[in-house]
Design a protein around this motif. Structure first.
Motif, short mmCIF file in Angstrom:
data_model
loop_
_atom_site.label_atom_id
_atom_site.label_comp_id
_atom_site.label_asym_id
_atom_site.label_seq_id
_atom_site.Cartn_x
_atom_site.Cartn_y
_atom_site.Cartn_z
N TYR A 1 0.85 -1.20 0.00
CA TYR A 1 0.00 0.00 0.00
C TYR A 1 0.89 1.25 0.00
CZ TYR A 1 -2.87 -3.72 2.03
OH TYR A 1 -3.50 -4.92 2.29
N PRO A 2 1.61 1.52 -1.08
CA PRO A 2 2.50 2.69 -1.10
C PRO A 2 1.72 3.98 -0.87
CG PRO A 2 2.19 1.79 -3.31
CD PRO A 2 1.58 0.80 -2.37
N ILE A 3 2.28 4.84 -0.03
CA ILE A 3 1.59 6.08 0.32
C ILE A 3 1.49 7.02 -0.88
CG2 ILE A 3 1.54 7.99 1.96
CD1 ILE A 3 1.27 5.13 3.14
N VAL A 4 2.51 7.00 -1.72
CA VAL A 4 2.45 7.72 -3.00
C VAL A 4 2.53 6.65 -4.09
CG1 VAL A 4 3.46 9.49 -4.47
CG2 VAL A 4 3.57 9.73 -1.98
N PRO A 5 1.39 6.10 -4.49
CA PRO A 5 1.40 4.91 -5.36
C PRO A 5 1.77 5.19 -6.81
CG PRO A 5 -0.84 5.62 -4.94
CD PRO A 5 0.04 6.49 -4.10
N SER A 6 1.70 6.45 -7.21
CA SER A 6 2.09 6.79 -8.57
C SER A 6 2.58 8.23 -8.58
CB SER A 6 0.90 6.64 -9.53
OG SER A 6 1.32 6.71 -10.88
N ASN A 7 3.60 8.48 -9.36
CA ASN A 7 4.17 9.81 -9.43
C ASN A 7 4.61 10.05 -10.87
OD1 ASN A 7 5.21 12.32 -8.58
ND2 ASN A 7 5.98 11.43 -6.67
N SER A 8 5.02 11.25 -11.18
CA SER A 8 5.39 11.53 -12.56
C SER A 8 6.45 12.60 -12.63
CB SER A 8 4.16 11.96 -13.37
OG SER A 8 3.64 13.19 -12.89
N ARG A 9 7.10 12.66 -13.78
CA ARG A 9 8.07 13.69 -14.10
C ARG A 9 7.84 14.16 -15.53
NH1 ARG A 9 8.45 13.58 -9.40
NH2 ARG A 9 10.33 13.40 -8.09
N GLU A 10 8.20 15.41 -15.78
CA GLU A 10 8.07 15.99 -17.12
C GLU A 10 9.47 16.18 -17.70
OE1 GLU A 10 6.22 19.98 -19.31
OE2 GLU A 10 6.39 19.88 -17.12
N ALA A 11 9.69 15.69 -18.91
CA ALA A 11 10.99 15.83 -19.56
C ALA A 11 11.21 17.29 -19.95
CB ALA A 11 11.07 14.94 -20.79
N ILE A 12 12.31 17.88 -19.50
CA ILE A 12 12.59 19.28 -19.84
C ILE A 12 13.49 19.39 -21.07
CG2 ILE A 12 12.23 20.10 -17.51
CD1 ILE A 12 15.19 20.12 -17.05
N GLU A 13 13.86 18.26 -21.64
CA GLU A 13 14.59 18.20 -22.91
C GLU A 13 14.38 16.82 -23.52
OE1 GLU A 13 19.05 17.00 -22.17
OE2 GLU A 13 18.52 18.64 -20.79
N ASP A 14 14.64 16.68 -24.79
CA ASP A 14 14.59 15.36 -25.41
C ASP A 14 15.58 14.45 -24.67
OD1 ASP A 14 12.81 16.31 -27.27
OD2 ASP A 14 14.29 16.60 -28.84
N THR A 15 15.12 13.28 -24.30
CA THR A 15 15.98 12.41 -23.50
C THR A 15 15.69 10.94 -23.78
OG1 THR A 15 16.79 12.00 -21.24
CG2 THR A 15 14.42 12.37 -21.50
N ILE A 16 16.41 10.07 -23.08
CA ILE A 16 16.33 8.63 -23.35
C ILE A 16 16.09 7.88 -22.05
CG2 ILE A 16 17.56 6.62 -24.28
CD1 ILE A 16 17.08 8.78 -26.36
N LEU A 17 15.20 6.89 -22.10
CA LEU A 17 15.06 5.92 -21.02
C LEU A 17 15.77 4.64 -21.45
CD1 LEU A 17 11.36 6.33 -19.80
CD2 LEU A 17 13.45 7.27 -18.80
N PRO A 18 16.39 3.92 -20.52
CA PRO A 18 17.21 2.76 -20.91
C PRO A 18 16.40 1.58 -21.41
CG PRO A 18 17.08 2.93 -18.52
CD PRO A 18 16.47 4.18 -19.07
N ARG A 19 15.11 1.50 -21.05
CA ARG A 19 14.31 0.34 -21.42
C ARG A 19 12.91 0.77 -21.86
NH1 ARG A 19 15.56 -4.58 -19.91
NH2 ARG A 19 13.40 -5.07 -19.39
N GLY A 20 12.25 -0.14 -22.59
CA GLY A 20 10.89 0.12 -23.03
C GLY A 20 10.71 0.09 -24.53
N GLY A 21 11.81 0.14 -25.28
CA GLY A 21 11.72 0.10 -26.73
C GLY A 21 11.80 -1.31 -27.29
N GLY A 22 11.18 -1.52 -28.44
CA GLY A 22 11.23 -2.82 -29.10
C GLY A 22 10.20 -3.80 -28.58
#
Length: 519
Positions: free
Chosen positions: A377-398
């Protein structure tokens, strides 16, 4: 003539659009293609939507509203991932690009590795600042660093280890609980208790919310206003719609919101005024410890700034610990075997005495229970961030999501701790079950549990919760005192846990129990 003019306007519009598109492709588009190629980015999975050609995502919005009303929004977000066999997925809602992930490597990149490339979000800052002002939760850069440095001395070991404030207010809390087994919902009392402790610890003077007859501040009005401002639309969840909240705000009057923000400001200003007056008159002895309010007043005479800093830290000090306590006791009342083992640990380490800071730290099973509650039961179960420049996440593609993923500037990435904390591949096949022993290495058959970035009870990276040790000590102290005072704890609620969402999350059904003391 009119038809010719109309055709000219249409052709001009098309020409301008094509020119703009060509320019974009030659500049931003070219730069993005090169960035993707350099990092080996591949396309990610997208959330299926009925009207994707409009990029409005109306069906997604409708599903979320329906899930919210059923208090199953966290499950609905999780289903976006599991139903599509994904750990990272994207969607377009009203033209905004949104990515949802429960991949620990992506979370680590956002919160730590590439921290400077991400913002907590323009719309989130705008919404929360409307009632909290500018403070540690609503600022970034130099202002945020300054707020954090001022708060840091509050949570040094010498401060946290002094449990006298917790003891004083917890005793008052215990006196309000029926000792004959009468059903009581402890959740509202937990919120009053944590408010009293937080204000005493941070401001040098408690609001005495547990006993209004001794207080001199309109606490109930403040609490109602504070909770409303977190949830001015859709009951309790407007802030979680991030950028979309501003669209909703245009449809509905915010008169009640303005009244609530004034109530909050008046309440806090009264605390500040009384502290200033006490320093001038010297009628009240000043605490022999670091007090956040005193430090603020020594640095600035800007009343709005002082108020904003106080409200920002009060949000964390009150809501998060109260939610944690409510969830822990809710589970203990339903798990007699777990509670019996915990009582044995209390008897072995502490007995009937008031627990010390070190004794609490040595209680491994209690810490495992706290960990398990924060996992499930996480107290903050979901959070978010806004990209302030074009950037890359290491996983999720393909197709197998193992390739890097391109994230365009101004896109939002929501990291869903609720789903990440329940991943069977990380926490075991019983990840949906409350089982504290998963945190005890000697009782695991498959080796030590080291979830790393897959477990985020206090966020992570530079913005990790600065008061986590205080919150843990407070929660453990209250649980121990409850067990010492009441040998019998029974659940008076047979409903399943469902979320009650605001900026934090707690159980919808409260914490209904029956407690009996020794005759």
């Amino acid at each position: 003539m009119a038809l010719v003019t109309l055709k000219k306007l249409a052709l001009t519009f098309i020409a301008l659009y094509l020119a703009r598109r060509v320019y974009w492709e030659a500049t931003t588009g070219s730069r993005r293609r090169a960035l993707k190629k350099r990092h080996g980015c591949l396309p990610n999975k997208e959330l299926p939507t009925k009207n994707r050609f409009l990029v409005f995502g109306i069906d997604f919005i409708r599903r979320n509203i329906r899930a919210y009303k059923d208090h199953k929004l966290l499950e609905a977000w999780g289903a976006c991932l599991t139903d599509n066999n994904a750990h990272t997925i994207s969607m377009h809602v009203l033209g905004q690009s949104i990515f949802l992930t429960d991949d620990p490597e992506n979370v680590k990149t956002i919160l730590a590795t590439d921290f400077e490339k991400w913002s907590i979000g323009r719309e989130r800052i705008k919404h929360i600042s409307a009632y909290l002002g500018k403070g540690i939760f609503t600022t970034e850069g130099a202002a945020w660093k300054h707020s954090r440095e001022m708060l840091r001395p509050c949570f040094e070991r010498s401060q946290v280890a002094d449990i006298s404030i917790m003891d004083n207010h917890t005793n008052r809390f215990m006196n309000l609980i029926p000792k004959d087994g009468t059903t009581i919902d402890l959740q509202p009392l937990f919120h009053q208790l944590t408010l009293d402790i937080a204000t005493d610890f941070l401001f040098g003077k408690s609001t005495n919310a547990l006993d209004h007859s001794k207080g001199d501040i309109e606490v109930e009005e403040f609490i109602k206003a504070f909770e409303y401002c977190q949830n001015p639309f859709l009951g309790e969840d407007e802030a979680r719609f991030g950028w979309f909240s501003e669209v909703l705000r245009q449809w509905f009057s915010n008169r009640k919101f303005k009244i609530a923000t004034k109530t909050i400001a008046d309440f806090t200003d009264k605390i500040i005024d009384e502290e200033i007056a006490s320093k001038v008159s010297k009628d009240r002895a000043q605490p022999d410890r670091y007090v956040f309010l005193n430090e603020l007043l020594s640095q600035t005479s800007d009343r709005i700034h002082v108020r904003s800093e106080l409200l920002n830290i009060l949000l964390a000090g009150r809501d998060t610990t109260a939610a944690l306590l409510s969830n822990v006791v809710w589970e203990l009342s339903r798990q007699p075997s777990i509670t019996t083992r915990l009582r044995q640990e209390v008897a072995e380490h502490i007995g009937d005495e008031v627990p010390t800071y070190q004794q609490l730290k040595d209680m491994r099973y209690l810490k495992a229970i706290i960990n398990e509650s924060q996992r499930l039961y996480p107290i903050v179960p979901s959070n978010s961030r806004e990209a302030i420049e074009d950037t890359i996440l290491p996983r999720g593609g393909g197709p197998d999501e193992s390739s890097p993923l391109f994230i365009p500037k101004r896109a939002y990435v929501a990291y869903h701790s609720y789903s990440m904390h329940r991943r069977p591949d990380i926490f075991g096949s019983d990840a949906d079950i409350f089982n504290p022993t998963r945190w005890l290495d000697e009782e695991r058959e498959d080796g030590a549990l080291r979830p790393g970035w897959a477990y985020l009870p206090f966020n992570g990276g530079p913005r990790i919760c600065i008061g986590q040790q205080f919150a843990l000590t407070e929660a453990m102290f209250v649980v121990v005192r409850l067990l010492q005072t009441f040998p019998v704890m029974e659940s008076r609620d047979d409903e399943v846990w469902r979320e009650k969402m605001s900026l934090t999350c707690t159980g919808l059904g409260g914490c209904k129990v029956g407690l009996k003391s020794v005759n």
